[in-house]
Design an enzyme around this catalytic site. Structure first.
Site, PDB file in Angstrom:
ATOM      1  CG  HIS A   1      51.704  81.602  26.171  1.00  0.00           C
ATOM      2  ND1 HIS A   1      52.416  81.297  27.314  1.00  0.00           N
ATOM      3  CD2 HIS A   1      52.616  82.046  25.290  1.00  0.00           C
ATOM      4  CE1 HIS A   1      53.701  81.539  27.120  1.00  0.00           C
ATOM      5  NE2 HIS A   1      53.860  82.006  25.894  1.00  0.00           N
TER       6      HIS A   1
ATOM      7  CB  SER B   1      65.602  85.740  21.969  1.00  0.00           C
ATOM      8  OG  SER B   1      66.752  84.966  22.308  1.00  0.00           O
TER       9      SER B   1
ATOM     10  CD  GLU C   1      56.337  86.691  29.014  1.00  0.00           C
ATOM     11  OE1 GLU C   1      56.618  87.244  27.924  1.00  0.00           O
ATOM     12  OE2 GLU C   1      57.134  85.955  29.607  1.00  0.00           O
TER      13      GLU C   1
ATOM     14  CE1 TYR D   1      53.488  79.773  22.802  1.00  0.00           C
ATOM     15  CE2 TYR D   1      53.531  81.918  21.737  1.00  0.00           C
ATOM     16  CZ  TYR D   1      54.190  80.897  22.397  1.00  0.00           C
ATOM     17  OH  TYR D   1      55.523  80.998  22.652  1.00  0.00           O
TER      18      TYR D   1
ATOM     19  CD  GLU E   1      57.420  81.796  29.587  1.00  0.00           C
ATOM     20  OE1 GLU E   1      56.210  81.703  29.319  1.00  0.00           O
ATOM     21  OE2 GLU E   1      58.201  82.556  28.996  1.00  0.00           O
TER      22      GLU E   1
ATOM     23  CE  LYS F   1      61.579  77.470  17.601  1.00  0.00           C
ATOM     24  NZ  LYS F   1      60.515  78.473  17.564  1.00  0.00           N
TER      25      LYS F   1
ATOM     26  CE1 TYR G   1      62.929  82.139  28.581  1.00  0.00           C
ATOM     27  CE2 TYR G   1      61.531  83.784  29.625  1.00  0.00           C
ATOM     28  CZ  TYR G   1      61.678  82.576  28.950  1.00  0.00           C
ATOM     29  OH  TYR G   1      60.580  81.804  28.678  1.00  0.00           O
TER      30      TYR G   1
ATOM     31  CD  GLU H   1      63.158  78.188  21.408  1.00  0.00           C
ATOM     32  OE1 GLU H   1      63.146  79.228  20.743  1.00  0.00           O
ATOM     33  OE2 GLU H   1      62.167  77.823  22.083  1.00  0.00           O
TER      34      GLU H   1
ATOM     35  CD1 TRP I   1      60.762  78.907  26.723  1.00  0.00           C
ATOM     36  CD2 TRP I   1      58.608  78.676  27.308  1.00  0.00           C
ATOM     37  NE1 TRP I   1      60.011  79.034  25.589  1.00  0.00           N
ATOM     38  CE2 TRP I   1      58.681  78.886  25.909  1.00  0.00           C
ATOM     39  CE3 TRP I   1      57.346  78.485  27.889  1.00  0.00           C
ATOM     40  CZ2 TRP I   1      57.552  78.927  25.089  1.00  0.00           C
ATOM     41  CZ3 TRP I   1      56.228  78.524  27.072  1.00  0.00           C
ATOM     42  CH2 TRP I   1      56.343  78.744  25.695  1.00  0.00           C
TER      43      TRP I   1
HETATM   44  C1  IDC Z   1      59.210  81.796  22.577  1.00  0.00           C
HETATM   45  C2  IDC Z   1      59.646  80.438  22.079  1.00  0.00           C
HETATM   46  C3  IDC Z   1      59.989  80.525  20.609  1.00  0.00           C
HETATM   47  C4  IDC Z   1      58.801  81.130  19.872  1.00  0.00           C
HETATM   48  C5  IDC Z   1      58.437  82.482  20.481  1.00  0.00           C
HETATM   49  C6  IDC Z   1      57.266  83.151  19.839  1.00  0.00           C
HETATM   50  O1  IDC Z   1      60.744  79.982  22.854  1.00  0.00           O
HETATM   51  O2  IDC Z   1      60.317  79.253  20.107  1.00  0.00           O
HETATM   52  O3  IDC Z   1      59.145  81.303  18.513  1.00  0.00           O
HETATM   53  O4  IDC Z   1      58.149  82.281  21.851  1.00  0.00           O
HETATM   54  O5  IDC Z   1      56.111  82.418  19.964  1.00  0.00           O
HETATM   55  C7  IDC Z   1      58.472  84.532  26.768  1.00  0.00           C
HETATM   56  C8  IDC Z   1      57.195  83.962  26.283  1.00  0.00           C
HETATM   57  C9  IDC Z   1      57.427  82.667  25.540  1.00  0.00           C
HETATM   58  C10 IDC Z   1      58.652  82.794  24.653  1.00  0.00           C
HETATM   59  C11 IDC Z   1      59.864  82.938  25.575  1.00  0.00           C
HETATM   60  C12 IDC Z   1      61.202  83.009  24.846  1.00  0.00           C
HETATM   61  O6  IDC Z   1      56.267  83.757  27.315  1.00  0.00           O
HETATM   62  O7  IDC Z   1      56.291  82.419  24.762  1.00  0.00           O
HETATM   63  O8  IDC Z   1      58.776  81.627  23.913  1.00  0.00           O
HETATM   64  N1  IDC Z   1      59.696  84.109  26.398  1.00  0.00           N
HETATM   65  O9  IDC Z   1      61.255  84.124  24.020  1.00  0.00           O
HETATM   66  N2  IDC Z   1      58.636  85.547  27.586  1.00  0.00           N
HETATM   67  C13 IDC Z   1      59.950  85.822  27.717  1.00  0.00           C
HETATM   68  C14 IDC Z   1      60.646  84.897  26.976  1.00  0.00           C
END
Ligand code: IDC
Length: 444
Positions: A143, A275, A181, A96, A268, A307, A242, A309, A302
């Site tokens: 990131h 989310s 992203e 990140y 990813e 965690k 996703y 989630e 991913w």
């Molecule tokens: C999410 C993580 C979550 C964290 C959040 C913010 O799963 O635990 O709190 O980021 O940092 C993305 C991003 C990826 C995200 C993921 C899910 O590249 O960093 O991770 N996501 O939201 N793009 C679409 C979905």
């Protein structure tokens, strides 16, 4: 010469054996860096510079390596479990740029920005070295997320990529992802400006590395990038999905980009909602992976994290940092890794091996005891027995153990017995092959 012939015969046998192994896929590992060498973008495909074949990386992304739900899984033990047990041949290290302990904005973390940076670079180095020792590919991911527009930290990005491309210039297995992203209205022309400055920095040190570029709207708009691709070789464009959120409409964007011959990589994806949490949609996930496989597109799940989630591949709160068996995986993890094994063809996960070690023994009271060796992956066994060697008018019995007593048999008759393993599959059962037939005469 005799010795020569013997040697040649042995070699021939080894060759035949390895061809059988390849054909039936009874190896446990996915192909790696020693098979493909450096990667090269050819047309819209990722290919091997060694064999010219198309290459599909089936990878896993770390969670943010700035957090303790991410970095503890950067190790040789963890990566080798992924490789040996779950047919993973590539890792993505997600660093990140912002948020707590972020590379550009540490967001209140109690250390200097400089020390945060050196910790993150050390973690990347551990990851690159572990992947290299294990013959795996590795993506270094800048990131971008909350920072939205990669131009915000362009100076930092250039300095970072200058340093690491110098360091890993000789590594054939390292790929660079320069902006995860872009979002918040960042346009493709904004991204192009950024890419046109960052790519030459990497190229100066590592002239032929594969570089992956994010696309607008959280790396969804590959169709827009396809309208004006960048003027460099060995570039791929990012698509993220996703599955519980992004469905047909997003697959259409991919199809549009592919129609324009854009090289795409899914660095990813999750089965969850965007989310990273909520529902898991495996049927949409399967549609996606089918489409990606059909187009030889690589994909990274991913995330390698415990965690709490639903996108996390490990069970929430699980403490193991490597050596995960199926029971240590989350619902998403189980599905993803089963797919990887099937799709890489490394294990014929649907086929149960035939039962061996079948033994029969007379027991008092016109009974026999049947025993056999367990078959891995079996949910149970079906025993078939008859006084007829062709199993006419046979009886069947199902058990989940590896031994059973058959009773109410006829004295002085000879019984024939065979059995097979089964796996529960939806409402029905999937059977393995029958064991050899054994016979026994009922004495007592
Ligand atoms: C999410 C993580 C979550 C964290 C959040 C913010 O799963 O635990 O709190 O980021 O940092 C993305 C991003 C990826 C995200 C993921 C899910 O590249 O960093 O991770 N996501 O939201 N793009 C679409 C979905």
């Amino acid at each position: 010469m005799r010795i020569g012939n013997v040697k040649i015969n042995i070699l021939k046998q080894m060759l035949v054996l390895s061809m059988i192994i390849l054909a039936f896929g009874f190896t446990s590992k996915a192909a790696g860096v020693s098979d493909y060498g450096a990667l090269k973008v050819s047309g819209r495909y990722l290919t091997s510079s060694k064999t010219g074949d198309k290459v599909i990386l089936r990878g896993v992304s770390t969670h943010g390596i700035n957090w303790d739900v991410g970095y503890p899984y950067i190790s040789k033990d963890a990566f080798s479990t992924l490789k040996d047990e779950y047919a993973v041949n590539a890792i993505r290290l997600a660093m990140y740029t912002t948020e707590y302990f972020g590379y550009c904005d540490k967001a209140g973390a109690g250390e200097s920005q400089e020390s945060v940076r050196s910790t993150l670079k050390e973690r990347i180095d551990n990851g690159v070295k572990a992947a290299t020792e294990l013959d795996m590919y590795v993506i270094i991911d800048w990131h971008v997320l909350n920072d939205q527009n990669p131009n915000k930290y362009k100076k930092e990005a250039k300095a970072f990529f200058k340093e690491i491309s110098e360091k890993y210039a000789s590594y054939d297995n390292v790929l660079y992802e320069i902006c995860n992203e872009p979002n918040g209205g960042t346009s493709w022309s904004d991204i192009s400006k950024y890419a046109n400055e960052v790519i030459p920095v990497i190229r100066k040190n590592d002239s032929d590395a594969v570089i992956i570029v994010g696309t607008p709207t959280w790396s969804q708009d590959v169709d827009i990038a396809a309208e004006s691709p960048l003027a460099f070789d060995n570039i791929m464009y990012t698509l993220h999905f996703y599955a519980a959120t992004h469905k047909d409409n997003y697959r259409d964007k991919l199809k549009k980009a592919l129609d324009k011959e854009l090289p795409v990589m899914v660095t990813e994806y999750g089965l969850s909602e965007a989310s990273g949490n909520g529902n898991i949609d495996t049927s949409e996930g399967a549609k996606w992976l089918d489409l990606l496989d059909a187009n030889s597109i690589s994909y990274f799940a991913w995330s390698l994290s415990n965690k709490d989630e639903s996108s996390a591949l490990l069970k929430a709160g699980s403490s193991k940092k490597s050596g995960w068996s199926e029971g240590d995986l989350s619902k998403a993890g189980k599905w993803v890794f089963l797919q990887y094994k099937k799709r890489a063809g490394v294990t014929n996960v649907d086929t149960l091996r035939k039962v061996i070690g079948l033994k029969l023994k007379n027991v008092k009271g016109k009974k026999i005891r049947v025993k056999w060796s367990a078959v891995s992956g079996a949910d149970g066994y079906q025993i078939v027995y008859s006084t007829n060697s062709k199993f006419k008018k046979s009886k069947k019995k199902q058990v989940t153990s590896t031994a059973v007593k058959l009773s109410k048999l006829k004295k002085k008759k000879t019984y024939y017995v065979k059995l097979r393993a089964y796996k529960n599959a939806g409402a029905g059962k999937k059977f393995g092959k029958y064991s050899a037939v054994k016979k026994i005469k009922i004495k007592k």
